[in-house]
Design a protein around this motif. Structure first.
Motif, PDB file in Angstrom:
ATOM      1  N   ILE A  74     -53.041  32.316 -16.374  1.00  0.00           N
ATOM      2  CA  ILE A  74     -54.161  31.483 -15.887  1.00  0.00           C
ATOM      3  C   ILE A  74     -54.832  32.176 -14.702  1.00  0.00           C
ATOM      4  O   ILE A  74     -54.160  32.590 -13.762  1.00  0.00           O
ATOM      5  CB  ILE A  74     -53.662  30.088 -15.488  1.00  0.00           C
ATOM      6  N   ASP A  75     -56.142  32.303 -14.775  1.00  0.00           N
ATOM      7  CA  ASP A  75     -56.928  32.853 -13.666  1.00  0.00           C
ATOM      8  C   ASP A  75     -57.667  31.664 -13.041  1.00  0.00           C
ATOM      9  O   ASP A  75     -58.743  31.262 -13.518  1.00  0.00           O
ATOM     10  CB  ASP A  75     -57.900  33.906 -14.225  1.00  0.00           C
ATOM     11  N   SER A  76     -57.056  31.095 -11.994  1.00  0.00           N
ATOM     12  CA  SER A  76     -57.601  29.842 -11.427  1.00  0.00           C
ATOM     13  C   SER A  76     -58.995  30.063 -10.850  1.00  0.00           C
ATOM     14  O   SER A  76     -59.867  29.194 -10.961  1.00  0.00           O
ATOM     15  CB  SER A  76     -56.685  29.307 -10.333  1.00  0.00           C
ATOM     16  N   ALA A  77     -59.207  31.222 -10.250  1.00  0.00           N
ATOM     17  CA  ALA A  77     -60.499  31.473  -9.610  1.00  0.00           C
ATOM     18  C   ALA A  77     -61.621  31.465 -10.657  1.00  0.00           C
ATOM     19  O   ALA A  77     -62.716  30.951 -10.403  1.00  0.00           O
ATOM     20  CB  ALA A  77     -60.460  32.804  -8.875  1.00  0.00           C
ATOM     21  N   ARG A  78     -61.346  32.023 -11.811  1.00  0.00           N
ATOM     22  CA  ARG A  78     -62.389  32.069 -12.859  1.00  0.00           C
ATOM     23  C   ARG A  78     -62.328  30.861 -13.790  1.00  0.00           C
ATOM     24  O   ARG A  78     -63.157  30.739 -14.695  1.00  0.00           O
ATOM     25  CB  ARG A  78     -62.217  33.327 -13.721  1.00  0.00           C
ATOM     26  N   ALA A  79     -61.308  30.022 -13.619  1.00  0.00           N
ATOM     27  CA  ALA A  79     -61.077  28.897 -14.533  1.00  0.00           C
ATOM     28  C   ALA A  79     -61.026  29.387 -15.981  1.00  0.00           C
ATOM     29  O   ALA A  79     -61.777  28.927 -16.854  1.00  0.00           O
ATOM     30  CB  ALA A  79     -62.135  27.806 -14.341  1.00  0.00           C
ATOM     31  N   GLN A  80     -60.125  30.350 -16.182  1.00  0.00           N
ATOM     32  CA  GLN A  80     -59.937  30.878 -17.542  1.00  0.00           C
ATOM     33  C   GLN A  80     -58.440  31.090 -17.785  1.00  0.00           C
ATOM     34  O   GLN A  80     -57.673  31.271 -16.836  1.00  0.00           O
ATOM     35  CB  GLN A  80     -60.651  32.220 -17.712  1.00  0.00           C
ATOM     36  N   ALA A  81     -58.061  31.100 -19.054  1.00  0.00           N
ATOM     37  CA  ALA A  81     -56.662  31.412 -19.400  1.00  0.00           C
ATOM     38  C   ALA A  81     -56.643  32.415 -20.538  1.00  0.00           C
ATOM     39  O   ALA A  81     -57.447  32.306 -21.481  1.00  0.00           O
ATOM     40  CB  ALA A  81     -55.933  30.147 -19.818  1.00  0.00           C
ATOM     41  N   LYS A  82     -55.717  33.394 -20.438  1.00  0.00           N
ATOM     42  CA  LYS A  82     -55.454  34.290 -21.574  1.00  0.00           C
ATOM     43  C   LYS A  82     -54.299  33.684 -22.350  1.00  0.00           C
ATOM     44  O   LYS A  82     -53.218  33.463 -21.800  1.00  0.00           O
ATOM     45  CB  LYS A  82     -55.072  35.680 -21.070  1.00  0.00           C
ATOM     46  N   VAL A  83     -54.557  33.414 -23.611  1.00  0.00           N
ATOM     47  CA  VAL A  83     -53.676  32.560 -24.395  1.00  0.00           C
ATOM     48  C   VAL A  83     -53.171  33.320 -25.622  1.00  0.00           C
ATOM     49  O   VAL A  83     -53.977  33.950 -26.322  1.00  0.00           O
ATOM     50  CB  VAL A  83     -54.500  31.329 -24.861  1.00  0.00           C
ATOM     51  N   PRO A  84     -51.877  33.258 -25.918  1.00  0.00           N
ATOM     52  CA  PRO A  84     -51.389  33.922 -27.132  1.00  0.00           C
ATOM     53  C   PRO A  84     -52.003  33.280 -28.383  1.00  0.00           C
ATOM     54  O   PRO A  84     -52.072  32.047 -28.475  1.00  0.00           O
ATOM     55  CB  PRO A  84     -49.876  33.680 -27.107  1.00  0.00           C
ATOM     56  N   ALA A  85     -52.413  34.120 -29.326  1.00  0.00           N
ATOM     57  CA  ALA A  85     -53.148  33.635 -30.500  1.00  0.00           C
ATOM     58  C   ALA A  85     -52.380  32.593 -31.297  1.00  0.00           C
ATOM     59  O   ALA A  85     -52.951  31.632 -31.802  1.00  0.00           O
ATOM     60  CB  ALA A  85     -53.483  34.832 -31.402  1.00  0.00           C
ATOM     61  N   GLY A  86     -51.056  32.784 -31.393  1.00  0.00           N
ATOM     62  CA  GLY A  86     -50.269  31.906 -32.264  1.00  0.00           C
ATOM     63  C   GLY A  86     -49.801  30.636 -31.579  1.00  0.00           C
ATOM     64  O   GLY A  86     -49.133  29.809 -32.204  1.00  0.00           O
ATOM     65  N   MET A  87     -50.137  30.466 -30.302  1.00  0.00           N
ATOM     66  CA  MET A  87     -49.680  29.264 -29.588  1.00  0.00           C
ATOM     67  C   MET A  87     -50.388  28.025 -30.132  1.00  0.00           C
ATOM     68  O   MET A  87     -51.566  28.058 -30.471  1.00  0.00           O
ATOM     69  CB  MET A  87     -49.962  29.419 -28.090  1.00  0.00           C
ATOM     70  N   ARG A  88     -49.640  26.930 -30.190  1.00  0.00           N
ATOM     71  CA  ARG A  88     -50.245  25.666 -30.648  1.00  0.00           C
ATOM     72  C   ARG A  88     -50.918  24.972 -29.466  1.00  0.00           C
ATOM     73  O   ARG A  88     -50.455  25.090 -28.331  1.00  0.00           O
ATOM     74  CB  ARG A  88     -49.163  24.757 -31.246  1.00  0.00           C
ATOM     75  N   TYR A  89     -51.966  24.213 -29.754  1.00  0.00           N
ATOM     76  CA  TYR A  89     -52.688  23.526 -28.677  1.00  0.00           C
ATOM     77  C   TYR A  89     -51.765  22.601 -27.884  1.00  0.00           C
ATOM     78  O   TYR A  89     -51.934  22.432 -26.678  1.00  0.00           O
ATOM     79  CB  TYR A  89     -53.882  22.739 -29.232  1.00  0.00           C
ATOM     80  N   ALA A  90     -50.786  21.987 -28.559  1.00  0.00           N
ATOM     81  CA  ALA A  90     -49.902  21.045 -27.864  1.00  0.00           C
ATOM     82  C   ALA A  90     -49.210  21.737 -26.701  1.00  0.00           C
ATOM     83  O   ALA A  90     -49.141  21.193 -25.587  1.00  0.00           O
ATOM     84  CB  ALA A  90     -48.868  20.492 -28.840  1.00  0.00           C
ATOM     85  N   GLU A  91     -48.713  22.939 -26.941  1.00  0.00           N
ATOM     86  CA  GLU A  91     -47.975  23.662 -25.911  1.00  0.00           C
ATOM     87  C   GLU A  91     -48.938  24.189 -24.839  1.00  0.00           C
ATOM     88  O   GLU A  91     -48.681  24.074 -23.639  1.00  0.00           O
ATOM     89  CB  GLU A  91     -47.237  24.821 -26.583  1.00  0.00           C
ATOM     90  N   LEU A  92     -50.059  24.737 -25.296  1.00  0.00           N
ATOM     91  CA  LEU A  92     -51.049  25.270 -24.359  1.00  0.00           C
ATOM     92  C   LEU A  92     -51.535  24.181 -23.401  1.00  0.00           C
ATOM     93  O   LEU A  92     -51.656  24.389 -22.190  1.00  0.00           O
ATOM     94  CB  LEU A  92     -52.231  25.842 -25.145  1.00  0.00           C
ATOM     95  N   ALA A  93     -51.796  23.010 -23.950  1.00  0.00           N
ATOM     96  CA  ALA A  93     -52.368  21.922 -23.146  1.00  0.00           C
ATOM     97  C   ALA A  93     -51.444  21.564 -21.983  1.00  0.00           C
ATOM     98  O   ALA A  93     -51.892  21.410 -20.835  1.00  0.00           O
ATOM     99  CB  ALA A  93     -52.604  20.702 -24.035  1.00  0.00           C
ATOM    100  N   ARG A  94     -50.155  21.462 -22.253  1.00  0.00           N
ATOM    101  CA  ARG A  94     -49.205  21.108 -21.181  1.00  0.00           C
ATOM    102  C   ARG A  94     -49.177  22.188 -20.098  1.00  0.00           C
ATOM    103  O   ARG A  94     -49.112  21.885 -18.911  1.00  0.00           O
ATOM    104  CB  ARG A  94     -47.800  20.943 -21.755  1.00  0.00           C
ATOM    105  N   LEU A  95     -49.237  23.444 -20.539  1.00  0.00           N
ATOM    106  CA  LEU A  95     -49.157  24.544 -19.566  1.00  0.00           C
ATOM    107  C   LEU A  95     -50.383  24.581 -18.654  1.00  0.00           C
ATOM    108  O   LEU A  95     -50.255  24.711 -17.436  1.00  0.00           O
ATOM    109  CB  LEU A  95     -49.032  25.881 -20.308  1.00  0.00           C
ATOM    110  N   ILE A  96     -51.565  24.458 -19.219  1.00  0.00           N
ATOM    111  CA  ILE A  96     -52.757  24.544 -18.359  1.00  0.00           C
ATOM    112  C   ILE A  96     -52.914  23.276 -17.523  1.00  0.00           C
ATOM    113  O   ILE A  96     -53.372  23.317 -16.394  1.00  0.00           O
ATOM    114  CB  ILE A  96     -54.055  24.882 -19.150  1.00  0.00           C
ATOM    115  N   ASP A  97     -52.489  22.134 -18.089  1.00  0.00           N
ATOM    116  CA  ASP A  97     -52.571  20.884 -17.339  1.00  0.00           C
ATOM    117  C   ASP A  97     -51.698  20.969 -16.083  1.00  0.00           C
ATOM    118  O   ASP A  97     -52.100  20.468 -15.016  1.00  0.00           O
ATOM    119  CB  ASP A  97     -52.123  19.712 -18.219  1.00  0.00           C
ATOM    120  N   ALA A  98     -50.562  21.617 -16.196  1.00  0.00           N
ATOM    121  CA  ALA A  98     -49.662  21.735 -15.036  1.00  0.00           C
ATOM    122  C   ALA A  98     -50.341  22.509 -13.905  1.00  0.00           C
ATOM    123  O   ALA A  98     -49.990  22.349 -12.739  1.00  0.00           O
ATOM    124  CB  ALA A  98     -48.369  22.429 -15.465  1.00  0.00           C
ATOM    125  N   ASP A  99     -51.325  23.346 -14.244  1.00  0.00           N
ATOM    126  CA  ASP A  99     -52.078  24.086 -13.227  1.00  0.00           C
ATOM    127  C   ASP A  99     -53.404  23.409 -12.877  1.00  0.00           C
ATOM    128  O   ASP A  99     -54.276  24.017 -12.230  1.00  0.00           O
ATOM    129  CB  ASP A  99     -52.363  25.511 -13.730  1.00  0.00           C
TER     130      ASP A  99
END
Ligand SMILES: Cc1cc2nc3c(=O)[nH]c(=O)nc-3n(C[C@H](O)[C@H](O)[C@H](O)COP(=O)(O)OP(=O)(O)OC[C@H]3O[C@@H](n4cnc5c(N)ncnc54)[C@H](O)[C@@H]3O)c2cc1C
Length: 427
Positions: A74-99
């Motif tokens: 997660i690049d907080s300054a740019r409000a962007q995340a580099k995300v693994p292609a095969g990750m499911r949205y359910a898992e991604l959502a929890r991770l970015i929400d925590a930040d």
């Protein structure tokens, strides 16, 4: 396909498509993936297998990126995340929400992979919300020669590569734009006469952050209206309008009457995190039909929504014979070449059919005939029968897309018969 692991993945989620690939591999490192791509002559990437047609299939190797390292940067300054292609949205959502971050929208099912969803312009609802692919600011992919290529928004051809249908290579990571995390509340209302849409369709779909309309077509009415409001925005007053005669559901609802609502996200106006309200289904549950269903979906201009629904109403006696539920959502226009929302604020008219391809296909043709005056664009990942030349004519940038694919993949390594049929073959 030899291993038990591969045999378990040999069909799509719905079970209506058997992959014909010779081999299915799950490399554990980028180096392994690059070597596999370099030495195989035909390769396609597989996500979480939620497509309903042969789009993902490969005449040679099918490769999943689910085994690659699954870190999110997660690049907080740019409000962007580099995300693994095969990750499911359910898992991604929890991770970015925590930040403290969110995505503006999600599809109905959080079980799908980010790369698979973005490759097919998967969408949720909301007049201000683009499809999920519109969050993509960059792609990292393994190209035909096994090299790792990075492309970013603003570069030539990028708008053609995002809804890429798997044609440019194996995407390994996506850079996604994020928004500040938010809470939302969801309420379901029941029974709104279709006539109300003649005068009030626009007010209805503009009336909340995300509005989803359901009908079983057994009568000229919306069986349910799902209204999702952000808690940090003032209430729109939609449901207090005199014409909004639908009644609040007294308990949680599944879109299909009689199905248990336990698999659905929380309703009844209880506030919760964005990722626990925007999808229809909970990540820990399968939708109640558990794959016993087929899907079709057509996108038309939002200005044609009511006329398109009226055209379908005339066919409802045939439609109900194989229908579980029909859903109408709105999607904002974008500039992604192969997006069905290219240049046009749209509505999507979705059909969850019974799991009987032979009975469903004639009704799919009937639906396509009924919608023909509105130049429908089918969802790339669902069941349709539209002729390839008709489909191409509905994508103003389809020739540019085909040329871009040939430039990236001159030998057709990432091709398959779906792409040949609908996208790449000269008319
Ligand atoms: C129950 C259910 C609900 C759904 N709800 C919605 C919804 O709300 N909105 C909506 O728009 N759609 C919806 N869909 C459709 C779904 O979003 C699409 O089928 C989506 O493509 C599924 O992603 P996937 O990872 O399963 O992709 P797959 O089916 O595995 O693959 C789809 C395409 O993505 C490509 N791809 C996958 N991974 C990569 C990669 N790493 N690199 C390059 N290409 C790749 C494949 O080659 C293929 O072309 C739903 C489907 C189901 C089964």
């Amino acid at each position: 396909m030899t291993s038990t692991w591969a045999a378990a993945l040999a069909r799509n989620w719905a079970g209506n498509v058997g992959y014909t690939c010779a081999e299915l591999r799950c490399p554990a490192s980028l180096a392994e993936l690059r070597a596999l791509v370099a030495r195989n002559s035909r390769v396609r990437a597989l996500g979480t297998r939620h497509s309903f047609n042969d789009l993902a299939d490969s005449p040679g190797l099918l490769v999943t990126t689910a085994g690659l390292p699954q870190e999110v940067e997660i690049d907080s300054a740019r409000a962007q995340a580099k995300v693994p292609a095969g990750m499911r949205y359910a898992e991604l959502a929890r991770l970015i929400d925590a930040d403290g971050f969110a995505l503006p929208n999600l599809g109905s099912l959080p079980h799908i992979s980010v790369a698979g969803a973005c490759a097919t312009a998967t969408h949720g609802s909301g007049v201000r919300n683009g499809c999920l692919s519109t969050s993509v600011a960059g792609l990292e992919l393994v190209s035909a020669d096994g090299e790792l290529v990075e492309v970013a928004r603003g570069q030539d051809g990028f708008d053609g590569m995002v809804v890429g249908l798997g044609a440019f290579g194996v995407v390994t990571r996506l850079t996604l734009d994020l928004v500040p995390a938010f809470d939302a509340r969801q309420r379901v209302y029941e029974d709104l006469p279709l006539d109300v849409l003649d005068e009030h369709f626009d007010e209805l779909v503009r009336g909340a952050y995300s509005v989803c309309l359901f009908t079983d077509w057994r009568a000229p009415r919306l069986t349910q209206v799902w209204v999702i409001e952000r808690t940090d925005e003032p209430e729109s007053g939609l449901v207090r309008q005199p014409w909004f005669t639908a009644k609040p559901a007294p308990g949680p609802r599944h879109p299909v009457a009689g199905f248990p609502a336990a698999s659905c996200t929380e309703q009844l106006g209880v506030p919760g995190r964005w990722y626990e309200r925007l999808p229809h289904f909970r990540p820990e549950a399968e939708p109640s039909s558990a794959g016993d269903e087929l899907h079709s979906e057509y996108m038309v201009a939002r200005s044609d929504a009511v006329a398109a629904l009226r055209a379908l109403e005339r066919e409802r006696e045939r439609i109900v014979q194989v229908l579980q539920i029909c859903e109408v959502r709105t999607i904002a226009a974008d500039r992604l070449w192969m997006s069905p929302f290219y240049g046009e604020d749209s509505v999507s008219i979705h059909f969850t059919w019974t799991a009987d391809t032979r009975a469903v296909l004639p009704v799919v043709r009937l639906v396509e005939r009924a919608l023909a005056p509105f130049r429908p664009r089918p969802h790339w990942a669902k069941i349709f029968t539209a002729a390839p030349e008709l489909l191409r004519s509905r994508y103003p940038r389809s020739a540019a897309f085909a040329a871009l694919v040939r430039a990236y993949d001159p030998g057709g390594k990432f091709g398959n018969s779906f792409l040949d049929r609908y996208v790449l073959e000269e008319p």
